[in-house]
Design a protein around this motif. Structure first.
Motif, short mmCIF file in Angstrom:
data_model
loop_
_atom_site.label_atom_id
_atom_site.label_comp_id
_atom_site.label_asym_id
_atom_site.label_seq_id
_atom_site.Cartn_x
_atom_site.Cartn_y
_atom_site.Cartn_z
N MET A 1 0.82 -1.19 0.00
CA MET A 1 0.00 0.00 0.00
C MET A 1 0.87 1.25 0.00
O MET A 1 0.58 2.20 -0.71
CB MET A 1 -0.92 -0.04 1.23
CG MET A 1 -1.95 1.02 1.21
SD MET A 1 -3.04 0.80 -0.18
CE MET A 1 -4.38 1.80 0.28
N ILE A 2 1.91 1.24 0.81
CA ILE A 2 2.81 2.40 0.85
C ILE A 2 3.52 2.56 -0.49
O ILE A 2 3.72 3.69 -0.95
CB ILE A 2 3.83 2.25 2.01
CG1 ILE A 2 3.09 2.35 3.34
CG2 ILE A 2 4.92 3.30 1.92
CD1 ILE A 2 3.96 2.10 4.54
N GLY A 3 3.85 1.47 -1.12
CA GLY A 3 4.49 1.54 -2.43
C GLY A 3 3.60 2.21 -3.46
O GLY A 3 4.07 3.03 -4.26
N LEU A 4 2.32 1.87 -3.43
CA LEU A 4 1.37 2.50 -4.36
C LEU A 4 1.27 4.00 -4.11
O LEU A 4 1.25 4.80 -5.05
CB LEU A 4 0.00 1.84 -4.23
CG LEU A 4 -1.11 2.39 -5.12
CD1 LEU A 4 -0.78 2.18 -6.58
CD2 LEU A 4 -2.43 1.76 -4.76
N LEU A 5 1.21 4.39 -2.85
CA LEU A 5 1.15 5.81 -2.52
C LEU A 5 2.41 6.54 -2.96
O LEU A 5 2.34 7.69 -3.42
CB LEU A 5 0.92 5.99 -1.02
CG LEU A 5 -0.46 5.58 -0.51
CD1 LEU A 5 -0.51 5.68 1.00
CD2 LEU A 5 -1.54 6.41 -1.15
N LEU A 6 3.55 5.90 -2.84
CA LEU A 6 4.80 6.51 -3.28
C LEU A 6 4.83 6.69 -4.80
O LEU A 6 5.32 7.71 -5.30
CB LEU A 6 6.00 5.68 -2.82
CG LEU A 6 6.32 5.74 -1.33
CD1 LEU A 6 7.43 4.76 -0.98
CD2 LEU A 6 6.69 7.15 -0.92
N VAL A 7 4.28 5.73 -5.52
CA VAL A 7 4.21 5.84 -6.98
C VAL A 7 3.29 7.00 -7.38
O VAL A 7 3.63 7.81 -8.25
CB VAL A 7 3.74 4.52 -7.61
CG1 VAL A 7 3.39 4.69 -9.08
CG2 VAL A 7 4.80 3.45 -7.44
N VAL A 8 2.14 7.10 -6.73
CA VAL A 8 1.21 8.19 -7.02
C VAL A 8 1.85 9.54 -6.69
O VAL A 8 1.73 10.50 -7.47
CB VAL A 8 -0.12 8.00 -6.24
CG1 VAL A 8 -1.00 9.22 -6.34
CG2 VAL A 8 -0.85 6.77 -6.76
N LEU A 9 2.55 9.62 -5.58
CA LEU A 9 3.24 10.85 -5.20
C LEU A 9 4.31 11.21 -6.22
O LEU A 9 4.44 12.37 -6.62
CB LEU A 9 3.85 10.71 -3.81
CG LEU A 9 4.62 11.92 -3.30
CD1 LEU A 9 3.70 13.12 -3.15
CD2 LEU A 9 5.30 11.59 -1.99
N ALA A 10 5.07 10.22 -6.67
CA ALA A 10 6.12 10.47 -7.66
C ALA A 10 5.52 10.96 -8.98
O ALA A 10 6.07 11.87 -9.62
CB ALA A 10 6.94 9.20 -7.89
#
Length: 61
Positions: A1-10
């Motif tokens: 889940m954190i990985g997905l949020l990091l991708v969206v943020l990037a």
């Protein structure tokens, strides 16, 4: 889940960088990404307006 949020943020940060770069006359691909970013922002803004309008029960009649 954190990985997905990091991708969206990037993606969001990258889109903002492209908008600024395109305003200064960047290459064609930067202008294309900038248009996509601004278009997505406009869609999200419209969806938020519609959601808040539906939540408040108001109408434009």
């Amino acid at each position: 889940m954190i990985g997905l949020l990091l991708v969206v943020l990037a993606l969001a940060v990258g889109g903002c960088v492209c908008v600024v770069w395109a305003a200064r006359g960047g290459p064609r691909w930067v202008r294309a990404v900038s248009r996509l970013t601004l278009g997505a922002a406009g869609l999200l803004r419209d969806m938020d307006k519609n959601r808040s309008r539906n939540r408040s029960g108001g109408s434009d009649d």
